[in-house]
Design an enzyme around this catalytic site. Structure first.
Site, PDB file in Angstrom:
ATOM      1  N   ASP A  36       0.815  -1.209   0.000  1.00 35.39           N
ATOM      2  CA  ASP A  36       0.000   0.000   0.000  1.00 35.39           C
ATOM      3  C   ASP A  36       0.850   1.261   0.000  1.00 35.39           C
ATOM      4  O   ASP A  36       0.385   2.335  -0.396  1.00 35.39           O
ATOM      5  CB  ASP A  36      -0.927  -0.012   1.221  1.00 35.39           C
ATOM      6  CG  ASP A  36      -1.903   1.147   1.210  1.00 35.39           C
ATOM      7  OD1 ASP A  36      -2.671   1.258   0.231  1.00 35.39           O
ATOM      8  OD2 ASP A  36      -1.901   1.958   2.163  1.00 35.39           O
ATOM      9  N   LEU A  65      -8.589   6.257   1.843  1.00 31.71           N
ATOM     10  CA  LEU A  65      -8.580   7.417   0.955  1.00 31.71           C
ATOM     11  C   LEU A  65      -7.214   7.679   0.326  1.00 31.71           C
ATOM     12  O   LEU A  65      -7.064   8.628  -0.433  1.00 31.71           O
ATOM     13  CB  LEU A  65      -9.017   8.667   1.732  1.00 31.71           C
ATOM     14  CG  LEU A  65     -10.489   8.678   2.180  1.00 31.71           C
ATOM     15  CD1 LEU A  65     -10.752   9.881   3.069  1.00 31.71           C
ATOM     16  CD2 LEU A  65     -11.417   8.703   0.966  1.00 31.71           C
ATOM     17  N   ARG A  66      -6.219   6.842   0.656  1.00 27.70           N
ATOM     18  CA  ARG A  66      -4.910   7.039   0.051  1.00 27.70           C
ATOM     19  C   ARG A  66      -4.988   6.879  -1.461  1.00 27.70           C
ATOM     20  O   ARG A  66      -4.268   7.560  -2.209  1.00 27.70           O
ATOM     21  CB  ARG A  66      -3.890   6.065   0.643  1.00 27.70           C
ATOM     22  CG  ARG A  66      -2.481   6.282   0.111  1.00 27.70           C
ATOM     23  CD  ARG A  66      -1.455   5.401   0.799  1.00 27.70           C
ATOM     24  NE  ARG A  66      -1.165   5.885   2.131  1.00 27.70           N
ATOM     25  CZ  ARG A  66      -1.185   5.131   3.221  1.00 27.70           C
ATOM     26  NH1 ARG A  66      -1.510   3.850   3.117  1.00 27.70           N
ATOM     27  NH2 ARG A  66      -0.899   5.636   4.393  1.00 27.70           N
ATOM     28  N   ALA A  67      -5.865   6.006  -1.943  1.00 24.61           N
ATOM     29  CA  ALA A  67      -5.999   5.803  -3.388  1.00 24.61           C
ATOM     30  C   ALA A  67      -6.463   7.086  -4.071  1.00 24.61           C
ATOM     31  O   ALA A  67      -5.970   7.433  -5.155  1.00 24.61           O
ATOM     32  CB  ALA A  67      -6.984   4.674  -3.667  1.00 24.61           C
TER      33      ALA A  67
END
Length: 698
Positions: free
Chosen positions: A194, A275-277
């Site tokens: 990730d 929400l990193r995407a």
């Protein structure tokens, strides 16, 4: 003579080169993970990247590459004097070896100065050297867990903290993390996966003309590297200028409200975690626009960003291949260009009017009425699971039962019917361990003396656990008077050095030996067996084990999957495993023993764990029961840690697998007790019973 192949000479890997360039245009993206088969120029492209990056300015004499324009640099060498000079140097490409120690990565006490001069001075590690550069990890999936933890901390915080051996240091560590890996050698830990902003899958080109060009260029480079590189000097310089221009433009690119809403819609539709995407996709779309010289994010920028930033973040099972449905992505994006207005600009009074500066985009401004509702979510391919059917036929000892016509069946010599059943949803299994203390590769299963873990002692000389400084001082202290020391530094001899002995966890070779005969082929039972094995495979994936798969049915045994670090490959073979026919139990045990013998020669430090999945029946060959007992007794003499997963079902049980476990000196584990939750009460009762044997199961 140039050391690396020219970056612009790499052909057939457009996605990889684009991802590498975008993350250098905007390092905030978070780096690149390149997955692919061997021989696909992964390492070649990464090592060539540093040569085309624009140089950077650093404070002269600073060991931590501080930016001269930074008013408060996080450097142990700071503060700098007003007349500190500025140096211009190339961007560093720092390689982190898979077998590196924690000291090498973080840095530590300068041992020579500490022992000879009594000075506690910090010696920087690879993270300090990689600051404002590229940190490259080849075979990143094989990186030890303790190094992965350190990388996660540094990547998240942008700094490295060293608190060890009397040293307390904090320094900046902002770098572009680039990793390459071959999925066949094992998967990557999800937490580290990730942290990579982008991921790409590479494969050798299938077009003969393109393959021919790749070979031609490689042969030309090997024959005369200098002449070959000279042919690409102009293209390398042009690429360097384009990178510099994109780096200067990236802060001016506007991400409009419509584009931001479209990015959120795409991420929600693909069911990504967190929400990193969304953040990474937005940064990548901005970098892609800057790379093409635009000041506004367009539909093509969002599409390119989603294809690079989302595949490894899509919610999926551990053994599902990464990837996204491009048709679904195109439907979500639609044909209209997103609103070019930046988020900071106030909305016009009339929602259907174009922006005051740039005019309408090609497809018109976004509005709620212009965006079609997202299509229903779907998976990237057909599900491998077979639906439950309450009307399944009853079991039959030798596979002669009548099965549903919807099940694919085949016939083979020596069998009645062969059927294939999918596994159910995996669960958390009970932890299986090898007894004793090993010395294998660091992992998360059995106790072992490893390079990381808690220090339990020391040994003369140096070892994988690093220098034991207190032990070294204690060994030297009694001899100081005889060595003429009256005051000052400690007088050391090579014989005083002590290496730390650390106890941690090791990875093991988990070999599954699976009974796929007719007595196991009933739909409900085979699904339960496959689910249990899939759950144990997931556990092996998390504990960094190597796995292998042997099956036996009909008249012989087969090595379906040689021992490998790719647990994903084992899961795929398991899903397609057919069942039916007689039960050659002795052949299965002999095949497993032969695999373990070969692996012991190949990797003697890795201890094996044999997981035998069977109901204990033996029906193939002459006098199969006596022969199976003879083989089991011989296998027990080899001292192999074995767990017998008992698959016998029904109200009337013969207990054959339990007897086989006794003959193998193995742990007996009913298949319905493989689950950790189901076994909680059983484990407590077993450990409380005098004389109970829990070897190999914890």
């Amino acid at each position: 003579m140039p050391q690396h192949y020219p970056f612009t000479a790499v052909v057939g890997s457009d996605d990889m080169t684009l991802a590498l360039l975008l993350t250098t245009v905007s390092p905030e993206i978070g780096g690149v993970l390149v997955r692919g088969e061997k021989g696909t120029a992964k390492s070649t492209a990464v090592r060539a990247l540093a040569a085309v990056l624009p140089p950077i300015d650093v404070v002269a004499g600073d060991r931590f590459s501080s930016d001269p324009t930074d008013p408060s640099p996080l450097s142990p060498d700071a503060p700098f004097t007003s007349d500190a000079g500025v140096e211009t140097r190339p961007v560093r490409l720092v390689e982190l070896p898979v077998g590196a120690t924690e000291d090498r990565l973080l840095g530590s006490l300068h041992l020579e100065k500490a022992l000879s001069a009594g000075v506690a001075e910090y010696e920087p590690g690879l993270l300090a050297r990689a600051h404002r550069g590229i940190l490259y990890v080849d075979e990143v999936n094989l990186l030890h867990d303790h190094l992965v933890d350190l990388l996660l901390d540094a990547a998240a915080m942008g700094r490295a903290t060293v608190e060890r051996d009397g040293v307390s240091v904090v320094h900046a560590a902002r770098f572009v993390l680039v990793g390459t890996m071959n999925p066949e050698e094992g998967e990557l830990r999800p937490q580290l996966l990730d942290r990579f902003g982008l991921t790409v899958e590479v494969a050798a080109p299938r077009e003969p003309a393109l393959r021919t060009e790749v070979v031609r260029r490689r042969l030309a480079f090997d024959a005369d590297p200098a002449a070959f590189a000279e042919r690409y000097d102009a293209s390398e310089a042009a690429l360097r200028d384009r990178i510099a221009a994109a780096q200067g433009l990236v802060t001016e690119v506007a991400l409009g409200d419509g584009a931001l809403a479209k990015i959120a819609e795409v991420c929600a539709a693909f069911d990504v975690d967190g929400l990193r995407a969304d953040i990474v996709t937005a940064r990548t779309a901005i970098a892609h626009a800057a790379w093409h010289g635009r000041r506004h994010v367009l539909r093509e920028d969002i599409r390119a960003a989603a294809l690079l930033a989302l595949p490894h973040r899509r919610r999926r099972n551990p053994f599902d291949a990464p990837g996204i449905d491009e048709e679904l992505l195109d439907r979500i994006l639609g044909d209209d260009e997103p609103d070019p207005e930046p988020p900071s600009q106030p909305e016009p009074e009339q929602p259907d009017q174009p922006g005051p500066e740039d005019g309408p985009s090609e497809g018109g401004p976004d509005s709620p009425g212009d965006t079609p509702p997202p299509p229903p979510r779907k998976t990237d391919g057909p599900s491998n699971e077979t639906p439950q059917d309450p009307g399944a036929a009853p079991e039959d000892p030798e596979g002669t039962e009548t099965r549903e016509t919807s099940e694919p069946t085949t016939t083979t010599p020596g069998s009645a019917e062969v059927t294939t059943v999918g596994a159910g949803a995996p669960y958390r299994p009970r932890l299986l361990r090898v007894a004793g203390t090993g010395e294998g590769e660091a992992g998360r299963r059995s106790r072992a003396i490893t390079s990381s873990g808690r220090r339990i002692g020391n040994t003369p000389g140096t070892g994988a656990g690093g220098i034991d400084l207190p032990g070294t001082v204690r060994a030297a202290a009694p001899h100081q008077h005889g060595r003429g020391r009256r005051s000052g530094a400690l007088v050391l001899r090579p014989s005083d050095l002590r290496g730390a002995v650390r106890e941690g966890r090791e990875s093991n070779l988990v070999l599954f030996c699976v009974d796929a005969s007719g007595s196991m082929a009933a739909r409900k039972r085979m699904q339960q067996v496959k689910t249990a094995i899939l759950s144990l495979l997931m556990d092996a994936y998390q504990r960094r084990d190597k796995v292998g798969l042997v099956t036996f049915r009909g008249l012989e045994a087969e090595l379906v999957l040689p021992p490998t670090g790719s647990v994903e490959a084992a899961a795929r073979r398991l899903e397609d495993l057919p069942a039916g026919g007689r039960t050659p139990l002795a052949e299965g045990l002999l095949a497993a023993a032969d695999v373990l013998r070969r692996e012991r020669i190949r990797d003697p430090r890795r201890r094996p764990l044999l997981v035998l999945v069977t109901d204990g029946r033996a029906t193939a060959g002459a006098d199969p029961v006596a022969r199976s007992r003879q083989v089991a007794a011989w296998l027990a003499e080899q001292g192999i840690e074995t767990v017998v997963v008992d698959c016998e079902a029904g109200p009337f049980r013969l207990g054959l697998a339990a007897r086989l476990a006794v003959e193998l000196r193995a742990t007996h584990l009913p298949v319905d007790e493989v689950s950790a939750e189901a076994l909680a009460g059983v484990a407590r009762a077993a450990t409380a019973t005098p004389g109970s044997r829990e070897r190999g199961v914890a």
